[in-house]
Design a protein around this motif. Structure first.
Motif, PDB file in Angstrom:
ATOM      1  N   LEU A 224       0.812  -1.216   0.000  1.00 29.83           N
ATOM      2  CA  LEU A 224       0.000   0.000   0.000  1.00 29.83           C
ATOM      3  C   LEU A 224       0.848   1.270   0.000  1.00 29.83           C
ATOM      4  CD1 LEU A 224      -2.752  -0.968   2.601  1.00 29.83           C
ATOM      5  CD2 LEU A 224      -3.005  -0.845   0.119  1.00 29.83           C
TER       6      LEU A 224
ATOM      7  N   THR B 131      -1.543   9.608  -1.544  1.00 25.86           N
ATOM      8  CA  THR B 131      -2.334  10.391  -0.586  1.00 25.86           C
ATOM      9  C   THR B 131      -1.556  11.605  -0.085  1.00 25.86           C
ATOM     10  OG1 THR B 131      -3.477   8.376   0.138  1.00 25.86           O
ATOM     11  CG2 THR B 131      -3.619  10.317   1.571  1.00 25.86           C
TER      12      THR B 131
ATOM     13  N   LEU C 210       0.021   3.848  -2.445  1.00 24.01           N
ATOM     14  CA  LEU C 210      -1.228   4.529  -2.095  1.00 24.01           C
ATOM     15  C   LEU C 210      -0.994   5.580  -1.029  1.00 24.01           C
ATOM     16  CD1 LEU C 210      -4.269   4.634  -2.628  1.00 24.01           C
ATOM     17  CD2 LEU C 210      -4.572   2.923  -0.834  1.00 24.01           C
ATOM     18  N   TYR C 211      -0.161   5.254  -0.028  1.00 31.56           N
ATOM     19  CA  TYR C 211       0.219   6.259   0.965  1.00 31.56           C
ATOM     20  C   TYR C 211       0.903   7.448   0.287  1.00 31.56           C
ATOM     21  CZ  TYR C 211      -0.473   2.603   4.518  1.00 31.56           C
ATOM     22  OH  TYR C 211      -0.999   1.635   5.332  1.00 31.56           O
TER      23      TYR C 211
ATOM     24  N   TYR D 292      -8.514   3.768  -0.728  1.00 31.43           N
ATOM     25  CA  TYR D 292      -8.346   2.372  -0.312  1.00 31.43           C
ATOM     26  C   TYR D 292      -9.606   1.553  -0.598  1.00 31.43           C
ATOM     27  CZ  TYR D 292      -7.644  -1.640   2.766  1.00 31.43           C
ATOM     28  OH  TYR D 292      -7.530  -2.905   3.265  1.00 31.43           O
TER      29      TYR D 292
ATOM     30  N   PHE E 114      -7.245   8.902   2.021  1.00 34.04           N
ATOM     31  CA  PHE E 114      -6.631   7.574   2.005  1.00 34.04           C
ATOM     32  C   PHE E 114      -7.685   6.477   2.011  1.00 34.04           C
ATOM     33  CE2 PHE E 114      -5.204   3.807   4.305  1.00 34.04           C
ATOM     34  CZ  PHE E 114      -4.163   3.408   3.476  1.00 34.04           C
ATOM     35  N   PHE E 115      -8.652   6.564   2.937  1.00 33.67           N
ATOM     36  CA  PHE E 115      -9.654   5.506   3.025  1.00 33.67           C
ATOM     37  C   PHE E 115     -10.600   5.537   1.820  1.00 33.67           C
ATOM     38  CE2 PHE E 115      -8.433   5.538   7.554  1.00 33.67           C
ATOM     39  CZ  PHE E 115      -8.135   4.184   7.674  1.00 33.67           C
TER      40      PHE E 115
END
Length: 260
Positions: A142, A149, A145-146, A239, A235-236
């Motif tokens: 991830l 973000t 993705l972090y 995600y 982020f969520f």
């Protein structure tokens, strides 16, 4: 005497090569020397690993910016840091497995078979064991993705996506090392449920990540709170969006297999 690495001429009292920085070794390799070479440097409090690990708490701005500013030997390189953590995590979960897996396979397969006699058997227990045993390893997947973000949240601060990839490689690997220690103490030894542990680690993840970016970008308390809210929402959102896409793809693949 010449350097064995770059062949530069040296004097007998030299301990390191002034040209390439290689250590000058005179003794033959022995058991003691092997231990010193392979184990000693890792446990040395002055090596790059510990300097990086503790530096991310004490002075995260210096650690995060060192690599992208060209100081490549001052701290552990970010992607080597990831590989080291992933390697340690694999062995760690073999030594300290989490005995919290419930077998949902029977109920799941019963639901599938009620709608299709030819439905595939799904071993939920094996799936959950794999997920739990390599939980922290999957977390590393991830990191892009972090990075996306934090790049979106702090896009006006002048760092590009790949620099944020470096930042988050350091931060998530550091959090990974911490989680290994917390898991063995709280879950394996003290019997804390994985759900409570996950919530505790989520709080730690948020706190540490925002602390690091607060130091990196010199944010005040109000700016940090605002960034935290944006970070969590974005982020969520990303995600769960990815999770939905994955489930849709799995559903399509499953439907094609069953209806074939």
């Amino acid at each position: 005497m010449n350097c064995k690495t770059c062949d530069k001429q040296l004097v007998d009292i030299d301990k390191f090569c002034s040209n390439c920085g290689a250590k000058i070794v005179h003794e033959r390799l022995s058991f003691k020397g092997t231990i010193e070479e392979f184990i000693g440097p890792f446990f040395s409090w002055d090596n790059n690993f510990w300097r990086t690990f503790f530096g991310l708490f004490k002075n995260p701005k210096d650690v995060l910016e060192a690599y992208i500013n060209g100081a490549r030997k001052k701290y552990f390189q970010p992607f080597s840091y990831i590989i080291l953590y992933a390697t340690v995590a694999v062995f760690f979960y073999k030594l300290f497995p989490m005995e919290i897996i419930t077998d949902y396979s029977e109920g799941l397969n019963k639901d599938f078979n009620s709608t299709n006699a030819n439905a595939l058997k799904f071993d939920m227990k094996s799936y959950m064991e794999t997920l739990m045993n390599y939980y922290n390893f999957f977390v590393l997947l991830l990191i892009p993705l972090y990075a996306l973000t934090s790049y979106i949240i702090f896009n006006k601060r002048g760092h590009n996506f790949f620099e944020h990839l470096v930042f988050n490689s350091y931060l998530q690997s550091n959090l990974g090392f911490i989680s290994l220690v917390l898991q063995v103490i709280l879950v394996n030894f003290l019997g804390m449920s994985f759900g409570i542990y996950s919530l505790l680690f989520l709080f730690l993840f948020i706190l540490f990540t925002l602390y690091a970016f607060k130091k990196l970008y010199h944010q005040n308390f109000k700016q940090s709170i605002f960034s935290a809210i944006k970070y969590l929402l974005l982020f969520f959102g990303l995600y769960f969006g990815i999770i939905m896409i994955v489930f849709i793809l799995i559903g399509i693949i499953y439907a094609l297999i069953v209806l074939k």
